[in-house]
Design a protein around this motif. Structure first.
Motif, PDB file in Angstrom:
ATOM      1  N   SER A 113      -5.699   6.183  -8.174  1.00 12.87           N
ATOM      2  CA  SER A 113      -7.022   6.792  -8.065  1.00 12.87           C
ATOM      3  C   SER A 113      -7.859   6.442  -9.282  1.00 12.87           C
ATOM      4  O   SER A 113      -7.363   6.452 -10.401  1.00 12.87           O
ATOM      5  CB  SER A 113      -6.911   8.314  -7.955  1.00 12.87           C
ATOM      6  N   CYS A 169       5.717   4.455  -6.616  1.00 12.30           N
ATOM      7  CA  CYS A 169       4.617   3.937  -7.437  1.00 12.30           C
ATOM      8  C   CYS A 169       4.915   3.903  -8.929  1.00 12.30           C
ATOM      9  O   CYS A 169       4.278   3.163  -9.666  1.00 12.30           O
ATOM     10  CB  CYS A 169       3.366   4.799  -7.245  1.00 12.30           C
ATOM     11  N   GLU A 172      -3.189  12.856  -9.168  1.00 15.25           N
ATOM     12  CA  GLU A 172      -2.969  12.027  -7.983  1.00 15.25           C
ATOM     13  C   GLU A 172      -2.133  12.751  -6.923  1.00 15.25           C
ATOM     14  O   GLU A 172      -1.938  12.237  -5.826  1.00 15.25           O
ATOM     15  CB  GLU A 172      -2.272  10.705  -8.363  1.00 15.25           C
ATOM     16  N   ALA A 184      -1.310   1.433  -5.963  1.00 19.37           N
ATOM     17  CA  ALA A 184      -2.120   2.362  -5.175  1.00 19.37           C
ATOM     18  C   ALA A 184      -2.361   3.539  -6.092  1.00 19.37           C
ATOM     19  O   ALA A 184      -1.423   4.212  -6.504  1.00 19.37           O
ATOM     20  CB  ALA A 184      -1.364   2.793  -3.921  1.00 19.37           C
ATOM     21  N   GLY A 230      -3.228  10.514  -3.932  1.00 15.32           N
ATOM     22  CA  GLY A 230      -4.054   9.625  -4.746  1.00 15.32           C
ATOM     23  C   GLY A 230      -3.362   8.301  -5.020  1.00 15.32           C
ATOM     24  O   GLY A 230      -3.810   7.522  -5.861  1.00 15.32           O
ATOM     25  N   GLY A 231      -2.260   8.040  -4.313  1.00 12.72           N
ATOM     26  CA  GLY A 231      -1.516   6.792  -4.520  1.00 12.72           C
ATOM     27  C   GLY A 231      -0.999   6.264  -3.201  1.00 12.72           C
ATOM     28  O   GLY A 231      -1.780   5.888  -2.343  1.00 12.72           O
ATOM     29  N   CYS A 232       0.323   6.317  -3.021  1.00 12.36           N
ATOM     30  CA  CYS A 232       0.939   5.694  -1.856  1.00 12.36           C
ATOM     31  C   CYS A 232       0.956   6.580  -0.621  1.00 12.36           C
ATOM     32  O   CYS A 232       1.422   6.180   0.430  1.00 12.36           O
ATOM     33  CB  CYS A 232       2.364   5.264  -2.194  1.00 12.36           C
ATOM     34  N   ARG A 233       0.451   7.803  -0.747  1.00 11.69           N
ATOM     35  CA  ARG A 233       0.381   8.748   0.379  1.00 11.69           C
ATOM     36  C   ARG A 233       1.752   9.082   0.952  1.00 11.69           C
ATOM     37  O   ARG A 233       1.908   9.220   2.164  1.00 11.69           O
ATOM     38  CB  ARG A 233      -0.552   8.232   1.468  1.00 11.69           C
ATOM     39  N   SER A 234       2.742   9.201   0.067  1.00 13.87           N
ATOM     40  CA  SER A 234       4.076   9.620   0.505  1.00 13.87           C
ATOM     41  C   SER A 234       4.307  11.081   0.132  1.00 13.87           C
ATOM     42  O   SER A 234       3.809  11.556  -0.889  1.00 13.87           O
ATOM     43  CB  SER A 234       5.156   8.780  -0.182  1.00 13.87           C
ATOM     44  N   THR A 238       0.827  -1.216   0.000  1.00 12.83           N
ATOM     45  CA  THR A 238       0.000   0.000   0.000  1.00 12.83           C
ATOM     46  C   THR A 238       0.855   1.257   0.000  1.00 12.83           C
ATOM     47  O   THR A 238       0.343   2.353  -0.202  1.00 12.83           O
ATOM     48  CB  THR A 238      -0.940   0.047   1.219  1.00 12.83           C
TER      49      THR A 238
END
Ligand SMILES: [Zn+2]
Lengths: 209, 104
Positions: free
Chosen positions: A155, B8, B15, A153, B66-70, A82
């Motif tokens: 959108s 990613c 994103e 991960a 909008g992806g790995c939240r990094s 994730t």
């Protein structure tokens, strides 16, 4: 202490309509399945303990958690990347406490949070599934770059999702799984169903197995 | 514009969320000996409000929500949008990314 009796409801109770949708003739090009009865726990390695977490996961399920976007199918659980140093543990069940068994496995090496009731699990397959997904996702799903075990991960329709590819179906068509926040699930289901409607959709429900 | 997230891969702008200049560092209100910095107000005013208006390469913080939240540090040319480097922001994840990509 008060006793609570929660009645589990599908996060898709508004959007889901079983059976055929869109194109009515011929075989359905896309199968959309709501998967229920799963345990989902987010595992985040504590700083400096990534290697310990990987080792503990390998011991528990026989597979290493993916270091890059991917999904590893282990004995009794699927580990889905994730983000850096974090992954989901997805397993069959609907018990009230999926965290405790993992707390024993990771023993202070990782932070754990129960997401079982927080996400909706949708499975997409069928001969035209890629055509439908291509309309709503910018991820390249070609075999060469998104083989079985790949994950992202990303959108879809401005909604954060975790997408991964499972083993192909018996008829050879690719199978994708998708986790989305429950509060966005109805909306995303509509988006996916609209994208797939021209190919014919067969909507079903089944527990995780 | 697309950004190659080091975790990613390459993703579209939608994103990501833009924070801004990566340069400002939070000042301390106190000196090393614990005494109050006499110019603390000025330092914080500068940190909170004053920004350089760079025409050219700039290190920026972007969030891959909008992806790995990094959190990422992106070196971007503000006049051409050319991206010269992308890396994890300090503290993102507990290990270094396997590779950092650059794309425009
Ligand atoms: Zn990312």
């Amino acid at each position: 202490m008060a006793e609570y009796s929660w009645e589990a409801q599908s996060p898709l109770r508004k959007a889901f309509a079983p059976g055929r949708l869109g194109l009515a003739s011929g075989d359905a090009g896309v199968a959309m399945t709501e998967i229920s009865d799963f345990n989902l726990v987010q595992v985040m390695a504590r700083r400096g303990l990534v290697a310990n977490v990987a080792k503990a996961a390998k011991k528990a399920w026989g597979v290493l958690p993916p270091e890059r976007p991917g999904a590893a199918v282990g004995k009794g659980a699927t580990l889905i990347w994730t983000g850096p140093d974090q992954f989901f543990v997805l397993s069959v069940g609907n018990g009230p406490d999926p965290v405790s068994p993992l707390a024993a496995i990771f023993d202070g090496m990782a932070s754990l949070s129960d997401q079982s009731g927080g996400r909706c699990l949708i499975r997409l397959s069928g001969a035209r599934v890629r055509d439908a997904l291509a309309k709503v996702s910018s991820i390249d799903l070609h075999d060469a770059v998104f083989p079985v075990g790949a994950a992202a991960a990303t959108s879809i329709d401005h909604t954060g999702v975790n997408l991964w590819r499972r083993s192909d179906a018996a008829n050879g068509s690719p199978v994708y799984s998708l986790l989305v926040f429950t509060s966005f699930a109805d909306s995303l289901w509509h988006t996916l169903a609209d994208a797939a409607a021209e190919y014919g959709v067969e909507a079903t429900r089944t527990p995780l197995s | 514009m697309r950004i190659a997230c080091p975790f990613c891969g390459e993703r579209e702008l939608g994103e990501f969320t833009y924070l801004g200049d990566a340069a400002p560092k939070r000042p301390s209100a106190f000196a090393a000996d614990g005494a109050e910095q006499p110019d603390a107000q000025d330092l914080f005013f500068d940190y909170v409000y004053l920004r350089d208006n760079i025409a050219g390469d700039m290190d920026e913080r972007w969030y891959h929500g909008g992806g790995c939240r990094s959190w990422l540090t992106v070196t971007r040319n503000t006049t051409t949008h050319e991206i010269k480097a992308v890396g994890a922001a300090p503290g993102a994840g507990a290990q270094k990314p396997a590779k950092a990509g650059a794309t425009s």
